[in-house]
Design an enzyme around this catalytic site. Structure first.
Site, PDB file in Angstrom:
ATOM      1  N   GLY A  43       0.835  -1.193   0.000  1.00 51.44           N
ATOM      2  CA  GLY A  43       0.000   0.000   0.000  1.00 51.44           C
ATOM      3  C   GLY A  43       0.868   1.240   0.000  1.00 51.44           C
ATOM      4  O   GLY A  43       1.991   1.218   0.502  1.00 51.44           O
TER       5      GLY A  43
ATOM      6  N   GLN B 174       3.182  10.047   0.976  1.00 55.66           N
ATOM      7  CA  GLN B 174       4.459   9.332   1.097  1.00 55.66           C
ATOM      8  C   GLN B 174       5.390   9.569  -0.082  1.00 55.66           C
ATOM      9  O   GLN B 174       6.572   9.224  -0.017  1.00 55.66           O
ATOM     10  CB  GLN B 174       4.215   7.821   1.236  1.00 55.66           C
ATOM     11  CG  GLN B 174       3.511   7.445   2.529  1.00 55.66           C
ATOM     12  CD  GLN B 174       3.387   5.948   2.626  1.00 55.66           C
ATOM     13  OE1 GLN B 174       2.442   5.369   2.105  1.00 55.66           O
ATOM     14  NE2 GLN B 174       4.364   5.309   3.255  1.00 55.66           N
TER      15      GLN B 174
ATOM     16  N   CYS C  52       5.729   0.174   7.188  1.00 59.16           N
ATOM     17  CA  CYS C  52       5.373   1.381   6.426  1.00 59.16           C
ATOM     18  C   CYS C  52       6.596   1.791   5.621  1.00 59.16           C
ATOM     19  O   CYS C  52       7.699   1.853   6.171  1.00 59.16           O
ATOM     20  CB  CYS C  52       4.960   2.490   7.391  1.00 59.16           C
ATOM     21  SG  CYS C  52       4.530   4.019   6.545  1.00 59.16           S
ATOM     22  N   LEU C  53       6.396   2.074   4.339  1.00 55.87           N
ATOM     23  CA  LEU C  53       7.539   2.432   3.488  1.00 55.87           C
ATOM     24  C   LEU C  53       8.210   3.719   3.957  1.00 55.87           C
ATOM     25  O   LEU C  53       9.373   3.951   3.628  1.00 55.87           O
ATOM     26  CB  LEU C  53       7.096   2.563   2.027  1.00 55.87           C
ATOM     27  CG  LEU C  53       6.645   1.264   1.351  1.00 55.87           C
ATOM     28  CD1 LEU C  53       6.136   1.547  -0.060  1.00 55.87           C
ATOM     29  CD2 LEU C  53       7.786   0.241   1.306  1.00 55.87           C
TER      30      LEU C  53
ATOM     31  N   HIS D 171      -4.637   1.881   7.237  1.00 57.92           N
ATOM     32  CA  HIS D 171      -3.275   2.431   7.338  1.00 57.92           C
ATOM     33  C   HIS D 171      -3.069   3.550   6.305  1.00 57.92           C
ATOM     34  O   HIS D 171      -2.560   4.632   6.636  1.00 57.92           O
ATOM     35  CB  HIS D 171      -2.268   1.288   7.128  1.00 57.92           C
ATOM     36  CG  HIS D 171      -0.830   1.688   7.162  1.00 57.92           C
ATOM     37  ND1 HIS D 171       0.074   1.164   8.064  1.00 57.92           N
ATOM     38  CD2 HIS D 171      -0.111   2.550   6.388  1.00 57.92           C
ATOM     39  CE1 HIS D 171       1.270   1.702   7.849  1.00 57.92           C
ATOM     40  NE2 HIS D 171       1.191   2.543   6.836  1.00 57.92           N
ATOM     41  N   GLU D 172      -3.493   3.294   5.065  1.00 58.17           N
ATOM     42  CA  GLU D 172      -3.249   4.288   4.003  1.00 58.17           C
ATOM     43  C   GLU D 172      -4.137   5.519   4.169  1.00 58.17           C
ATOM     44  O   GLU D 172      -3.694   6.648   3.923  1.00 58.17           O
ATOM     45  CB  GLU D 172      -3.450   3.658   2.617  1.00 58.17           C
ATOM     46  CG  GLU D 172      -2.569   2.453   2.306  1.00 58.17           C
ATOM     47  CD  GLU D 172      -1.101   2.635   2.648  1.00 58.17           C
ATOM     48  OE1 GLU D 172      -0.595   3.775   2.593  1.00 58.17           O
ATOM     49  OE2 GLU D 172      -0.452   1.631   2.990  1.00 58.17           O
TER      50      GLU D 172
ATOM     51  N   HIS E  21      -2.716   7.937   6.525  1.00 55.24           N
ATOM     52  CA  HIS E  21      -1.697   8.812   5.925  1.00 55.24           C
ATOM     53  C   HIS E  21      -2.334  10.076   5.333  1.00 55.24           C
ATOM     54  O   HIS E  21      -1.736  11.152   5.381  1.00 55.24           O
ATOM     55  CB  HIS E  21      -0.941   8.085   4.805  1.00 55.24           C
ATOM     56  CG  HIS E  21       0.191   7.205   5.270  1.00 55.24           C
ATOM     57  ND1 HIS E  21       1.265   7.685   5.971  1.00 55.24           N
ATOM     58  CD2 HIS E  21       0.430   5.884   5.090  1.00 55.24           C
ATOM     59  CE1 HIS E  21       2.123   6.688   6.210  1.00 55.24           C
ATOM     60  NE2 HIS E  21       1.628   5.581   5.692  1.00 55.24           N
TER      61      HIS E  21
HETATM   62 NI    NI Z   1       2.509   3.705   5.679  1.00 62.03          NI
END
Ligand code: NI
Length: 172
Positions: free
Chosen positions: A46, A51, A96-97, A138-139, A142
């Site tokens: 995701g 991000q 998380c990236l 989660h996304e 963000h």
């Molecule tokens: Ni993330």
């Protein structure tokens, strides 16, 4: 298509509330395609536009199946996603990236209903469970300037951020 640079915590764009998308135009499609390419390149499941430094309400997901033989979600490109119902509880170890190397157990809803527009502007209402439900939560966090460390208590958050800072120093 292009691979975009992932913004790492504590980049300030990760704390900003992202702007709604007014129309799903060519520019939005290009961003979604670049985000998908970036997500796959980073082996993520995701990605949210903040991000990659874009403060707009766009996410991409491609969540693997949790059961052998079942299909995964496939690529989902979602514009202005919002959760309209949630139910149940599940604990999943999330990464998380924007926090490379950090993994935290997070409690979230196990079932959610999500409304969003796809890359053609068509509206979807999707009932999700398990890992896909977790990933949407989660996304979408963000997009509201929240990150996964905000979803645990103060002590665990401090420990997680300390581990993350140490990993970043060790990588430098
Ligand atoms: Ni993330």
């Amino acid at each position: 298509m292009a691979v975009l640079t992932i913004r790492l915590w504590p980049d300030e764009v990760l704390r900003r509330k992202a702007e709604p998308v007014e129309s799903v135009d060519v520019d939005v499609c290009r961003v979604l395609n670049d985000m998908a390419e970036t997500m796959y390149r980073q082996n993520g499941i995701g990605l949210a536009a903040p991000q990659v430094g874009i403060s707009r309400r766009l996410i991409t997901l491609d969540v693997p199946s949790e059961e052998e033989g079942e299909p995964g979600s496939g690529l989902i490109l979602a514009v202005n996603p919002r959760i309209t119902a949630r139910d149940g509880k599940t604990v999943v170890t999330e990464g998380c990236l924007s926090f490379p190397g950090l993994e935290i157990d997070i409690t979230r809803a196990d079932h959610v209903t999500v409304e969003y527009l796809d890359e053609t502007g068509a509206s979807h209402t999707r009932a999700c469970e398990g890992l896909l439900a977790v990933c949407f939560q989660h996304e979408i966090d963000h997009l509201d300037g929240m990150v996964f460390t905000d979803r645990v208590g103060l002590v665990r958050r401090r420990l997680a951020l300390r581990d993350y800072e140490k990993m970043r120093r060790d990588d430098a």
